[in-house]
Design an enzyme around this catalytic site. Structure first.
Site, PDB file in Angstrom:
ATOM      1  N   THR A 119       0.078   3.840  -1.162  1.00 57.99           N
ATOM      2  CA  THR A 119       1.331   4.584  -1.130  1.00 57.99           C
ATOM      3  C   THR A 119       1.775   4.962   0.274  1.00 57.99           C
ATOM      4  O   THR A 119       2.968   4.891   0.604  1.00 57.99           O
ATOM      5  CB  THR A 119       1.204   5.848  -1.997  1.00 57.99           C
ATOM      6  OG1 THR A 119       0.831   5.452  -3.324  1.00 57.99           O
ATOM      7  CG2 THR A 119       2.510   6.610  -2.059  1.00 57.99           C
ATOM      8  N   ASP A 120       0.834   5.350   1.132  1.00 65.09           N
ATOM      9  CA  ASP A 120       1.219   5.821   2.465  1.00 65.09           C
ATOM     10  C   ASP A 120       1.974   4.766   3.264  1.00 65.09           C
ATOM     11  O   ASP A 120       2.967   5.061   3.925  1.00 65.09           O
ATOM     12  CB  ASP A 120       0.001   6.332   3.237  1.00 65.09           C
ATOM     13  CG  ASP A 120      -1.124   5.316   3.340  1.00 65.09           C
ATOM     14  OD1 ASP A 120      -1.130   4.347   2.555  1.00 65.09           O
ATOM     15  OD2 ASP A 120      -2.017   5.496   4.190  1.00 65.09           O
ATOM     16  N   GLY A 121       1.509   3.523   3.199  1.00 66.64           N
ATOM     17  CA  GLY A 121       2.158   2.453   3.945  1.00 66.64           C
ATOM     18  C   GLY A 121       3.593   2.231   3.512  1.00 66.64           C
ATOM     19  O   GLY A 121       4.496   2.076   4.347  1.00 66.64           O
TER      20      GLY A 121
END
Length: 357
Positions: A119-121
């Site tokens: 999710t962070d990317g």
């Protein structure tokens, strides 16, 4: 008086010029050491020259860094465009435009290890695309359309109805246990607000409210205010994970994932978010040396300093009078040149520096 005014003007000009030179040189040192070229586009190498590895995390950072450099005139759209092409080459599908989280170079060329995302990317990529649309509104690539599709994919594949928060990846969303897992470095209030403004979708405003509640609740659990890499979210509770429950022995500590939390929270104007960040900064301000990781009680995990931990704190402390000493102490990171041996630390250092001035 005229001489004094002229002298002050020269000093201020010199300081401004030195800052610009530091930013420009650091960006290009980072670019030369970590950005690789392929038939799929440009990627940020987290591995070695002999065995390059690309991650959606590093691609997001690369797009953010290049966007910031382009805003300052250090980079061109073509550099951002090449990174954009690589992201597009490894989307899960045309409908689900999340980026597959990891690629390796094989005898057959670049291949993903699986079809899941992190999710962070994708959050970083979406934010970079929104800013790219503003910087290059007439681009043939239509970055705004790509951002809209990616945000819909995040909403549809990385959100848990049970927690009201984003999961760590699409694989976790469909797992009853993993769905309750959160990574605090995925909580980006400033991004959520930008996404709400861009899409006019109340989903992102609701997400910001829920995320702020989770930040506040976890912050209140310790005297240090430090946040763990990962936590389990219950109906009325939140608790750090135990060692080795996710990735390693420091899963429940303020380790390499949470190191970037100060950078994620620093731009928020939400008073509750500011309170969470300030509590962390008060802890760090009392430390004679900032080491590379801590238990939630404040015990150092290692006895060495790290760009990965100092760069986010440097940025978070900037312009905050109460933490001027903390800001000054973390400027040591600029005493060392980028030589290509610390992807994560060098990348956070470059990102923080480009945002700093």
């Amino acid at each position: 008086m005229l001489i004094l005014v002229s002298y002050i003007g020269l000093v201020l000009f010199s300081i401004s010029t030195n800052k610009e030179a530091l930013q420009k040189d650091t960006y290009w040192d980072w670019y030369r050491n970590y950005v690789g070229q392929s038939t799929k586009g440009a990627y940020v190498n987290t591995g070695s020259k002999e065995k390059p590895i690309a991650l959606s995390e590093s691609q997001g950072y690369g797009m953010l860094i290049t966007l910031l450099a382009a805003q300052k005139g250090y980079a061109k759209e073509t550099q951002f465009m090449r990174l954009f092409y690589y992201y597009k080459s490894f989307q899960i599908s045309e409908e689900n435009t999340l980026m597959k989280w990891k690629q390796e170079k094989t005898d057959k060329g670049w291949e993903s290890v699986d079809d899941n995302n992190a999710t962070d990317g994708d959050l970083d990529i979406a934010y970079a695309l929104i800013q790219a649309e503003k910087l290059w509104p007439d681009s043939i690539e239509h970055y705004g359309d790509a951002a809209q599709k990616l945000l819909e994919s995040i909403k549809n594949n990385n959100y848990s109805e049970k927690t009201g928060l984003l999961t760590v990846g699409n694989w976790a969303t469909v797992d009853p246990k993993a769905e309750m897992l959160i990574r605090f470095s995925d909580i980006m209030p400033t991004y959520y607000k930008a996404f709400a403004d861009f899409t006019d979708d109340p989903f992102w405003t609701k997400l910001e409210i829920n995320a702020t509640k989770a930040l506040t609740q976890m912050s209140q659990e310790t005297s240090t205010g430090l946040l763990p890499d990962f936590a389990w979210v219950g109906e009325n509770s939140i608790a750090p994970v135990k060692p080795y429950e996710v990735a390693g022995k420091n899963d429940g500590d303020y380790a390499y994932n949470s190191a970037r939390v100060p950078l994620r929270l620093a731009d928020s104007d939400n008073p509750q978010v500011k309170a969470v960040l300030d509590k962390m900064l008060i802890f760090f301000d009392k430390q004679p040396v900032i080491y590379g990781g801590y238990t939630l009680k404040g015990k150092p995990l290692v006895k060495n300093q790290s760009n990965s931990f100092s760069a986010p704190l440097l940025y978070a402390a900037k312009g905050h009078g109460n933490f001027s000493n903390l800001y000054a102490s973390q400027r040591w990171i600029f005493d060392y040149s980028i030589v290509g041996k610390d992807y994560y630390g060098d990348t956070l250092k470059t990102l923080a520096l480009l945002k700093l001035y």
